[in-house]
Design a protein around this motif. Sequence first.
Motif, short mmCIF file in Angstrom:
data_model
loop_
_atom_site.label_atom_id
_atom_site.label_comp_id
_atom_site.label_asym_id
_atom_site.label_seq_id
_atom_site.Cartn_x
_atom_site.Cartn_y
_atom_site.Cartn_z
N THR A 9 26.37 -45.72 48.27
CA THR A 9 26.50 -47.10 47.85
C THR A 9 25.88 -48.06 48.86
N LYS A 10 25.53 -49.24 48.37
CA LYS A 10 25.06 -50.30 49.27
C LYS A 10 26.27 -51.00 49.91
N VAL A 11 26.00 -51.71 51.00
CA VAL A 11 27.06 -52.33 51.80
C VAL A 11 26.80 -53.82 51.90
N LYS A 12 27.86 -54.62 51.78
CA LYS A 12 27.73 -56.06 51.93
C LYS A 12 28.61 -56.55 53.07
N TYR A 13 28.00 -57.23 54.02
CA TYR A 13 28.72 -57.93 55.07
C TYR A 13 28.82 -59.39 54.63
N ASP A 14 30.02 -59.87 54.40
CA ASP A 14 30.20 -61.19 53.82
C ASP A 14 29.48 -62.28 54.60
N ASP A 15 29.49 -62.17 55.93
CA ASP A 15 28.91 -63.22 56.75
C ASP A 15 27.39 -63.31 56.59
N LEU A 16 26.76 -62.19 56.23
CA LEU A 16 25.31 -62.19 56.11
C LEU A 16 24.86 -62.51 54.69
N GLY A 17 25.75 -62.44 53.72
CA GLY A 17 25.45 -62.87 52.38
C GLY A 17 24.51 -61.99 51.58
N ARG A 18 24.18 -60.78 52.04
CA ARG A 18 23.31 -59.90 51.28
C ARG A 18 23.74 -58.45 51.52
N THR A 19 23.25 -57.59 50.65
CA THR A 19 23.63 -56.18 50.74
C THR A 19 22.61 -55.40 51.56
N PHE A 20 23.08 -54.30 52.15
CA PHE A 20 22.23 -53.41 52.94
C PHE A 20 22.34 -52.00 52.39
N TYR A 21 21.24 -51.27 52.50
CA TYR A 21 21.22 -49.87 52.08
C TYR A 21 21.77 -49.00 53.21
N LEU A 22 22.32 -47.85 52.84
CA LEU A 22 22.63 -46.84 53.84
C LEU A 22 21.31 -46.26 54.37
N PRO A 23 21.31 -45.69 55.57
CA PRO A 23 20.07 -45.15 56.15
C PRO A 23 19.68 -43.81 55.53
N THR A 24 19.31 -43.85 54.25
CA THR A 24 18.94 -42.64 53.52
C THR A 24 17.62 -42.08 54.03
N GLN A 25 17.58 -40.78 54.25
CA GLN A 25 16.38 -40.12 54.74
C GLN A 25 16.17 -38.77 54.04
N LEU A 26 14.92 -38.38 53.94
CA LEU A 26 14.55 -37.02 53.57
C LEU A 26 14.03 -36.33 54.82
N LYS A 27 14.62 -35.20 55.15
CA LYS A 27 14.21 -34.44 56.33
C LYS A 27 13.72 -33.06 55.91
N LEU A 28 12.57 -32.67 56.44
CA LEU A 28 11.98 -31.36 56.19
C LEU A 28 11.64 -30.73 57.53
N GLY A 29 11.91 -29.43 57.67
CA GLY A 29 11.63 -28.79 58.94
C GLY A 29 11.40 -27.30 58.80
N ALA A 30 10.87 -26.72 59.87
CA ALA A 30 10.63 -25.28 59.92
C ALA A 30 10.75 -24.84 61.37
N GLY A 31 11.01 -23.56 61.56
CA GLY A 31 11.16 -23.05 62.93
C GLY A 31 10.95 -21.55 63.00
N VAL A 32 10.82 -21.07 64.23
CA VAL A 32 10.70 -19.63 64.47
C VAL A 32 11.56 -19.28 65.67
N LEU A 33 12.29 -18.18 65.57
CA LEU A 33 13.14 -17.67 66.65
C LEU A 33 12.53 -16.35 67.11
N LEU A 34 12.22 -16.26 68.40
CA LEU A 34 11.54 -15.09 68.96
C LEU A 34 12.39 -14.47 70.05
N GLN A 35 12.73 -13.20 69.90
CA GLN A 35 13.53 -12.49 70.90
C GLN A 35 12.66 -11.45 71.59
N THR A 36 12.41 -11.66 72.88
CA THR A 36 11.52 -10.76 73.61
C THR A 36 12.22 -9.49 74.07
N ASP A 37 13.52 -9.58 74.33
CA ASP A 37 14.33 -8.41 74.66
C ASP A 37 15.78 -8.76 74.37
N SER A 38 16.70 -7.95 74.79
CA SER A 38 18.11 -8.17 74.46
C SER A 38 18.72 -9.36 75.18
#
Length: 376
Positions: free
Chosen positions: A222-251
């Motif tokens: 939902t959007k948020v309204k701070y009465d003193d500012l008189g307008r609504t604000f969005y939540l900090p919606t984000q799309l995150k995409l990622g990739a990684g590799v885990l490498l084990q050289t020995d025990s």
Amino acid sequence: MYFCGNTIVMKGLQLFWLLCVSIFVKEPIFSQEEKPISTAFSFLLLNSDAISAGKGEVGVASAPDVFSQRVNASKYIFLPTSSAVAINYMPFTHRAVRDVFLGGITFYKKRERDAFGVNLSYFSIGEVNLTQDIGQQSYMLGTFKPTEFSLEGSYSLQLSQSFAMSVSPRFLSSQLSLPSQGQSTARALGFDIAGYFYSQEHFINNLLYRYTWGFQLSNLGTKVKYDDLGRTFYLPTQLKLGAGVLLQTDSYNEWELSIEAQKYLVPTPNEQGMPNKDVIDALVSSFYDAPNGFREEFHEINWAVGLEYKYNQSFFLRSGFFYQHKDKGDRKFLSIGAGFAFNNWQMDVAYPFSFSTYNNPFNTFKINLIYRFGQQ
């Protein structure tokens, strides 16, 4: 801090917005051709987890850890321990203000094919002393403590041997206006949807490796309204995409490399300010609504890369780099971090070295303490 006369009402909010805008803006937004995005509950974008922070704030596809609740709760499925509890703390270290901090506590419980998590995050913006001048005397009217917090849970389900998804509902509360102004608390509901792929073991010669990828739609709600500012604000919606590799050289020795991209899913400000759209329309149009076209849309993507070295799952060294375009916040920093585990305990610290052209007040150290209840 002492506020006098007619300035009493607005100073609490001014302090909050000064701190929040400093996260995103290097100079006043009206002097920029491309305008940064301002949202409500911007503390959700502050990473106080020392594990992720030490790796340039990557998290959506990095190795699973106790603090996966905020960055990608699906990762809980692939943790070796059945449950753990952790606390994290990030102070605002500045000689002018010493009682501003962001902290939290996280718990998860893993079962055979699913997992539950819960997190409480608390953002204190310090104590404001309210005074009023009458003649030559100043009189104390009381104190005011602007605060924000989030309470969230998560449910993760393993859908295949290597893939899991999660949903994380979140309740948000913000007390930024003075109690004398009537309704002094703003509230919102949000949620995350995430997925995580954690491959089976593969070998290259004598080297064991896994690869990962993940996504997260964060802070939908939902959007948020701070009465003193008189307008609504969005939540900090984000799309995150990622990739990684885990490498084990020995025990004993293991390396992890992760990359991540983050895109805001809220409207881009134009000459008239922030467009007023419903949440779904704002989410869809956020991919093409920038006044300067694709170039500005591309500038709204944050990039991060992180590296971690583990020795015998007991000693950890981390480093990473985070990049945000100069007209969209100018957060650029190199981070370092370290951790040490003994029996069921683990402690981690991290610190960023900023390359921004402004002084970000939240470029400060982060610290974690983790307790694991047992192995599965």
